[in-house]
Design an enzyme around this catalytic site. Sequence first.
Site, short mmCIF file in Angstrom:
data_model
loop_
_atom_site.label_atom_id
_atom_site.label_comp_id
_atom_site.label_asym_id
_atom_site.label_seq_id
_atom_site.Cartn_x
_atom_site.Cartn_y
_atom_site.Cartn_z
N CYS A 117 24.94 43.61 41.00
CA CYS A 117 26.14 43.47 41.83
C CYS A 117 26.05 44.35 43.07
CB CYS A 117 27.32 43.90 40.97
SG CYS A 117 28.80 43.00 41.36
N ASP B 218 34.45 46.71 32.28
CA ASP B 218 33.98 47.74 33.21
C ASP B 218 34.69 49.05 32.87
OD1 ASP B 218 32.63 48.88 35.32
OD2 ASP B 218 33.64 47.76 36.89
O1 LIG Z 1 31.10 47.71 43.49
C1 LIG Z 1 32.14 47.81 44.17
O2 LIG Z 1 32.18 48.46 45.21
C2 LIG Z 1 33.39 47.12 43.71
C3 LIG Z 1 34.55 47.25 44.46
C4 LIG Z 1 35.72 46.62 44.08
C5 LIG Z 1 35.74 45.88 42.92
C6 LIG Z 1 34.59 45.73 42.15
C7 LIG Z 1 33.42 46.34 42.51
N1 LIG Z 1 32.28 46.23 41.73
C8 LIG Z 1 32.26 45.43 40.55
C9 LIG Z 1 31.04 45.30 39.75
O3 LIG Z 1 30.82 44.24 39.17
C10 LIG Z 1 30.12 46.45 39.44
O4 LIG Z 1 28.86 45.93 39.21
C11 LIG Z 1 30.65 47.14 38.19
O5 LIG Z 1 31.83 47.82 38.55
C12 LIG Z 1 29.64 48.16 37.63
O6 LIG Z 1 29.34 49.15 38.57
P1 LIG Z 1 28.40 50.40 38.17
O7 LIG Z 1 29.16 51.28 37.25
O8 LIG Z 1 28.09 51.07 39.46
O9 LIG Z 1 27.16 49.82 37.55
#
Ligand SMILES: O=C(O)c1ccccc1NCC(=O)[C@H](O)[C@H](O)COP(=O)(O)O
Length: 220
Positions: free
Chosen positions: A8, A139
């Site tokens: 993502c 999440d």
């Molecule tokens: O990634 C962002 O900036 C974001 C902003 C607003 C809503 C969702 C967002 N990300 C969503 C995702 O699917 C991420 O992959 C998920 O939160 C996991 O993130 P991480 O902990 O950094 O792997």
Amino acid sequence: MGLRVKICGITKPEQGQAIAQLGATALGFICAQSSPRYVSPAQIATIVSTLPCDRATNEPLCDRIGVFVNASLEVLCQTVAIGNLSGVQLHGSETPEFCDQLRQQLPKVEIIKALRIRSESDLSEVDAYTACVNTLLLDAYDPRLLGGTGKTLNWRSLQQFEPACPWFLAGGLTPDNVLEALRQATPHGVDLSSGVEYSPGDKNLPEVARLLSQLQSGGF
Ligand SMILES: O=C(O)c1ccccc1NCC(=O)[C@H](O)[C@H](O)COP(=O)(O)O
């Protein structure tokens, strides 16, 4: 079918292309303007146009998921059309009724509802969504950031988690901890962002390659 792997926060065409070629099954595009990983519908279209395609259908081989926070039906439908998205991930406080309406408008598009889990009791929200979405995504919760937080969930509390629809595990996954997470929980897919990037939106391709090789060595 094997484990789905969604990377993502893609912002650069060459990185999206490379990550698809490495074997990720889905790319995620952040459509929330407050995010440092934000990409416009036109930027998504450019990135998607570079992805490897199926020869018969000429459609990209990997899933393209737009990530939205409380967007209107109109914005969702427009972005799907412009960006050639195969799915939308609803990462805000969208209700089951809203998900139902969206499914009626976009019957061929995968609808993923993300739930930010602060404690085990938040899992009670799940049942309200399983009938009106295709897929769930769990999440981590952060009081300031909506996603891409790098925080992990309590995987042990998910040992018995088997909702009535497929689900992704997200939140703080990295090439180093993903196999441990999958020893404890049994999702249909994993979703990673900050665990495979140099800085928000700039993906670390060697780390994505290491993630995929770890998963392969773990039999996923
Ligand atoms: O990634 C962002 O900036 C974001 C902003 C607003 C809503 C969702 C967002 N990300 C969503 C995702 O699917 C991420 O992959 C998920 O939160 C996991 O993130 P991480 O902990 O950094 O792997």
